[in-house]
Design an enzyme around this catalytic site. Structure first.
Site, PDB file in Angstrom:
ATOM      1  CG  HIS A   1       2.584  17.016 -25.103  1.00 24.13           C
ATOM      2  ND1 HIS A   1       3.358  17.884 -24.617  1.00 24.13           N
ATOM      3  CD2 HIS A   1       3.269  16.326 -24.293  1.00 24.13           C
ATOM      4  CE1 HIS A   1       4.181  17.907 -23.982  1.00 24.13           C
ATOM      5  NE2 HIS A   1       4.501  16.899 -24.227  1.00 24.13           N
TER       6      HIS A   1
ATOM      7  CG  HIS B   1       0.946  12.457 -27.768  1.00 24.94           C
ATOM      8  ND1 HIS B   1      -0.116  12.648 -26.769  1.00 24.94           N
ATOM      9  CD2 HIS B   1       2.363  11.811 -27.459  1.00 24.94           C
ATOM     10  CE1 HIS B   1       0.648  13.147 -25.707  1.00 24.94           C
ATOM     11  NE2 HIS B   1       1.576  12.144 -26.254  1.00 24.94           N
TER      12      HIS B   1
ATOM     13  NE  ARG C   1      -3.865  -1.899   1.944  1.00 23.80           N
ATOM     14  CZ  ARG C   1      -4.160  -2.641   2.478  1.00 23.80           C
ATOM     15  NH1 ARG C   1      -3.098  -2.847   3.224  1.00 23.80           N
ATOM     16  NH2 ARG C   1      -4.663  -3.920   3.146  1.00 23.80           N
TER      17      ARG C   1
ATOM     18  NE  ARG D   1      -0.086  16.441 -13.780  1.00 27.47           N
ATOM     19  CZ  ARG D   1       0.776  16.275 -12.538  1.00 27.47           C
ATOM     20  NH1 ARG D   1       0.284  16.443 -11.271  1.00 27.47           N
ATOM     21  NH2 ARG D   1       1.980  15.558 -12.969  1.00 27.47           N
TER      22      ARG D   1
ATOM     23  CG  ASN E   1      -1.083  17.644 -21.971  1.00 32.14           C
ATOM     24  OD1 ASN E   1      -0.101  16.555 -21.336  1.00 32.14           O
ATOM     25  ND2 ASN E   1      -2.067  17.125 -21.230  1.00 32.14           N
TER      26      ASN E   1
ATOM     27  CE  LYS F   1       5.497  17.199 -14.377  1.00 32.46           C
ATOM     28  NZ  LYS F   1       6.058  16.216 -15.387  1.00 32.46           N
TER      29      LYS F   1
ATOM     30  CD  GLU G   1       8.447  17.193 -22.823  1.00 32.60           C
ATOM     31  OE1 GLU G   1       7.105  18.144 -22.653  1.00 32.60           O
ATOM     32  OE2 GLU G   1       7.820  16.528 -23.573  1.00 32.60           O
TER      33      GLU G   1
ATOM     34  CG  HIS H   1       7.723  12.988 -25.875  1.00 31.85           C
ATOM     35  ND1 HIS H   1       6.328  12.612 -26.179  1.00 31.85           N
ATOM     36  CD2 HIS H   1       8.126  13.639 -24.668  1.00 31.85           C
ATOM     37  CE1 HIS H   1       5.540  13.190 -25.366  1.00 31.85           C
ATOM     38  NE2 HIS H   1       6.281  13.723 -24.304  1.00 31.85           N
TER      39      HIS H   1
ATOM     40  CD  GLU I   1      -3.337  15.569 -16.802  1.00 29.60           C
ATOM     41  OE1 GLU I   1      -2.871  14.270 -16.134  1.00 29.60           O
ATOM     42  OE2 GLU I   1      -2.923  16.394 -17.006  1.00 29.60           O
TER      43      GLU I   1
ATOM     44  CE  LYS J   1       0.288  13.314 -15.186  1.00 34.09           C
ATOM     45  NZ  LYS J   1      -0.282  14.197 -16.380  1.00 34.09           N
TER      46      LYS J   1
HETATM   47  P1  NAD Z   1      14.218   6.975 -20.969  1.00 27.57           P
HETATM   48  O1  NAD Z   1      13.631   6.397 -19.844  1.00 27.57           O
HETATM   49  O2  NAD Z   1      13.868   5.432 -22.133  1.00 27.57           O
HETATM   50  O3  NAD Z   1      15.093   6.757 -21.461  1.00 27.57           O
HETATM   51  C1  NAD Z   1      15.914   7.199 -22.980  1.00 27.57           C
HETATM   52  C2  NAD Z   1      17.546   6.221 -23.047  1.00 27.57           C
HETATM   53  O4  NAD Z   1      18.930   6.822 -22.197  1.00 27.57           O
HETATM   54  C3  NAD Z   1      17.212   4.937 -22.620  1.00 27.57           C
HETATM   55  O5  NAD Z   1      17.537   4.989 -23.265  1.00 27.57           O
HETATM   56  C4  NAD Z   1      17.725   4.476 -20.897  1.00 27.57           C
HETATM   57  O6  NAD Z   1      18.892   3.825 -20.619  1.00 27.57           O
HETATM   58  C5  NAD Z   1      18.961   5.378 -21.546  1.00 27.57           C
HETATM   59  N1  NAD Z   1      19.831   6.342 -20.336  1.00 27.57           N
HETATM   60  C6  NAD Z   1      19.724   7.077 -19.416  1.00 27.57           C
HETATM   61  N2  NAD Z   1      20.021   7.566 -18.961  1.00 27.57           N
HETATM   62  C7  NAD Z   1      21.666   7.818 -19.029  1.00 27.57           C
HETATM   63  C8  NAD Z   1      22.258   8.610 -19.091  1.00 27.57           C
HETATM   64  N3  NAD Z   1      22.462   8.845 -17.804  1.00 27.57           N
HETATM   65  N4  NAD Z   1      23.618   7.911 -19.846  1.00 27.57           N
HETATM   66  C9  NAD Z   1      23.423   7.137 -20.947  1.00 27.57           C
HETATM   67  N5  NAD Z   1      21.825   6.557 -21.693  1.00 27.57           N
HETATM   68  C10 NAD Z   1      21.184   7.073 -20.694  1.00 27.57           C
HETATM   69  O7  NAD Z   1      13.219   7.582 -21.643  1.00 27.57           O
HETATM   70  P2  NAD Z   1      13.191   9.106 -21.025  1.00 27.57           P
HETATM   71  O8  NAD Z   1      12.930  10.208 -21.774  1.00 27.57           O
HETATM   72  O9  NAD Z   1      13.738   9.435 -19.791  1.00 27.57           O
HETATM   73  O10 NAD Z   1      12.016   9.407 -20.403  1.00 27.57           O
HETATM   74  C11 NAD Z   1      10.683   8.793 -21.272  1.00 27.57           C
HETATM   75  C12 NAD Z   1       9.604   8.044 -20.309  1.00 27.57           C
HETATM   76  O11 NAD Z   1       8.749   8.976 -19.247  1.00 27.57           O
HETATM   77  C13 NAD Z   1       8.302   7.652 -20.853  1.00 27.57           C
HETATM   78  O12 NAD Z   1       8.155   6.260 -20.438  1.00 27.57           O
HETATM   79  C14 NAD Z   1       7.528   8.820 -20.478  1.00 27.57           C
HETATM   80  O13 NAD Z   1       5.646   8.080 -20.797  1.00 27.57           O
HETATM   81  C15 NAD Z   1       7.383   9.014 -19.002  1.00 27.57           C
HETATM   82  N6  NAD Z   1       7.026  10.536 -18.174  1.00 27.57           N
HETATM   83  C16 NAD Z   1       6.493  10.884 -17.390  1.00 27.57           C
HETATM   84  C17 NAD Z   1       6.298  10.998 -16.986  1.00 27.57           C
HETATM   85  C18 NAD Z   1       5.717  11.586 -16.014  1.00 27.57           C
HETATM   86  O14 NAD Z   1       4.957  12.275 -15.659  1.00 27.57           O
HETATM   87  N7  NAD Z   1       6.168  10.590 -14.859  1.00 27.57           N
HETATM   88  C19 NAD Z   1       6.565  13.296 -17.653  1.00 27.57           C
HETATM   89  C20 NAD Z   1       7.191  13.096 -19.328  1.00 27.57           C
HETATM   90  C21 NAD Z   1       7.166  11.711 -19.290  1.00 27.57           C
HETATM   91 MG    MG Z   2       6.763  15.198 -22.985  1.00 28.60          MG
END
Ligand code: NAD
Ligand code: MG
Length: 364
Positions: free
Chosen positions: A247, A251, A120, A240, A244, A226, A184, A264, A236, A142
């Site tokens: 986006h 998207h 939990r 919030r 987007n 943010k 972003e 992305h 949200e 999130k």
């Molecule tokens: P990711 O976590 O896939 O990382 C991108 C790539 O970089 C991966 O191959 C990873 O292994 C590599 N990597 C990470 N750190 C590294 C480092 N220091 N050195 C070398 N390589 C490294 O992608 P991301 O862009 O960080 O995150 C995308 C994800 O985040 C998506 O799933 C998206 O839905 C989510 N997201 C969530 C929120 C939220 O509010 N929770 C907001 C935006 C995005």
């Molecule tokens: Mg985004």
């Protein structure tokens, strides 16, 4: 070290974001928020070989376990979540344990969700290692995994007790991933902070050269924007949605091209420029500000034009991809549009045909 204090309406969830160099190797950054004796680290096969050892060294006073995910968005799944939870149960993790997410947004999102539901809810620290996760996914609480029916379909709100952003980790991040994070950040400035937008214009070179002091300021200011928006609307229901910006178009581009072709953040860069140009068309934004948004985005080497990306995608494919967006309650579209640099508006009832026409002109 820069420190950002995050205050959310639910007071119990206030926490600090620490930003600086060499933070992973200083155990104090962790010990001040770790309560029990057990720590469970989740990372992935790319990040773990680079940073797990230094993190573990800082946690030597605790009973430490780790789980290494495969790398990639497709592992942000229920199957992986179950594996992580199995592993947490197997080592006998108790309710007062702390889970640490070491990695990008994928690791952060799935680990956060595991922490939210394990017995939990247990305490959780984010150690974001991509620029995107440092300014975006680690702020706001999130957490989620994907489902075959859609991204982030299963999740929970669960705030971390701390975010530790070690700038050293950006040194190994591929340039393209770094720039996706910058997209972003530009977006955040366009939404809410004209002064920060101008700062980004002035500091483009120093950001691209990854000068630590500049990065620390940039990350702190982006997180601040943010955080402010999230604190107005933690669950949200209203503002919030501003986040987007870019986006809906973004998207649609990602979907129409097939996920994975563009990062992305790259799709968001194009989407934001399209939103600005659409806003000019509606008379909401001045042409010169739209040009400034495009110029800054290009200044970082980000794509700003779908033309070069989508020769084989039709306008109607793009529009129907947009209509599938979660935010659109009925057949008309809702778009977040800039009214000025630093101000956005949520425009409902945008006619699909109007957007279709706009995209057609865009593709000409
Ligand atoms: P990711 O976590 O896939 O990382 C991108 C790539 O970089 C991966 O191959 C990873 O292994 C590599 N990597 C990470 N750190 C590294 C480092 N220091 N050195 C070398 N390589 C490294 O992608 P991301 O862009 O960080 O995150 C995308 C994800 O985040 C998506 O799933 C998206 O839905 C989510 N997201 C969530 C929120 C939220 O509010 N929770 C907001 C935006 C995005
Ligand atoms: Mg985004």
């Amino acid at each position: 070290m820069n420190i950002l204090d995050l205050q959310l309406p639910t007071k119990s969830s206030d926490y600090q974001i620490l930003i600086g160099k060499d933070l992973l190797s200083d155990s104090n950054n962790f010990s001040s928020v770790i309560k029990g004796q057990q720590v469970f680290i989740v990372s992935n096969e790319t990040v773990a070989p680079l940073y797990l050892k230094v993190l573990k060294n800082s946690l030597s006073q605790y009973e430490t376990h780790s789980y290494i995910l495969k790398d990639g968005e497709k592992y942000k799944s229920l199957g992986s979540l179950e594996d992580i939870l199995d592993s947490m149960l197997k080592v006998g993790l108790r309710r007062n344990a702390t889970l640490i997410a070491l990695g990008g947004g994928v690791v952060g999102d799935i680990s956060g969700f595991a922490a939210a539901i394990y017995q939990r809810g247990i305490s959780f620290i984010q150690v974001p290692t991509t620029l995107l996760s440092q300014v975006d996914s680690s702020v706001g609480g999130k957490t989620a995994v994907n489902h075959p029916s859609g991204k982030n379909m299963l999740g929970a709100f669960h705030q971390p007790v701390r975010v530790v952003t070690d700038l050293n980790t950006l040194k190994t991040l591929p340039k393209r991933e770094f720039l996706a994070g910058v997209a972003e950040i530009i977006k955040a400035s366009v939404i809410a902070d004209r002064d920060f937008f101008e700062w980004l214009e002035l500091n483009t070179e120093s950001i691209l050269a990854q000068e630590s002091a500049t990065l620390a300021t940039m990350i702190q200011r982006a997180c601040g924007i943010k955080a402010k928006i999230v604190s107005l609307d933690e669950k949200e229901q209203g503002v919030r949605a501003w986040l987007n910006l870019g986006h809906t178009f973004g998207h649609a581009i990602e979907r129409a091209l097939g996920f994975g072709k563009l990062l992305h953040g790259e799709a968001v860069a194009i989407g934001m420029v399209m939103a600005a140009e659409y806003s000019v068309k509606l008379g909401l934004l001045s042409p010169s500000e739209s040009v400034a948004i495009k110029r800054l985005t290009q200044g970082f080497g980000l794509p700003t034009n779908i033309e070069t990306q989508v020769d084989d995608v039709s306008t109607s494919e793009l529009v129907s991809a947009m209509a599938l967006d979660k935010k659109n309650v009925d057949t008309d579209l809702t778009l977040i549009l800039p009214k000025a640099i630093g101000k956005v508006t949520i425009e409902h009832n945008i006619k699909t045909q109007d957007v279709e026409q706009f995209i057609e002109q865009y593709l000409e």
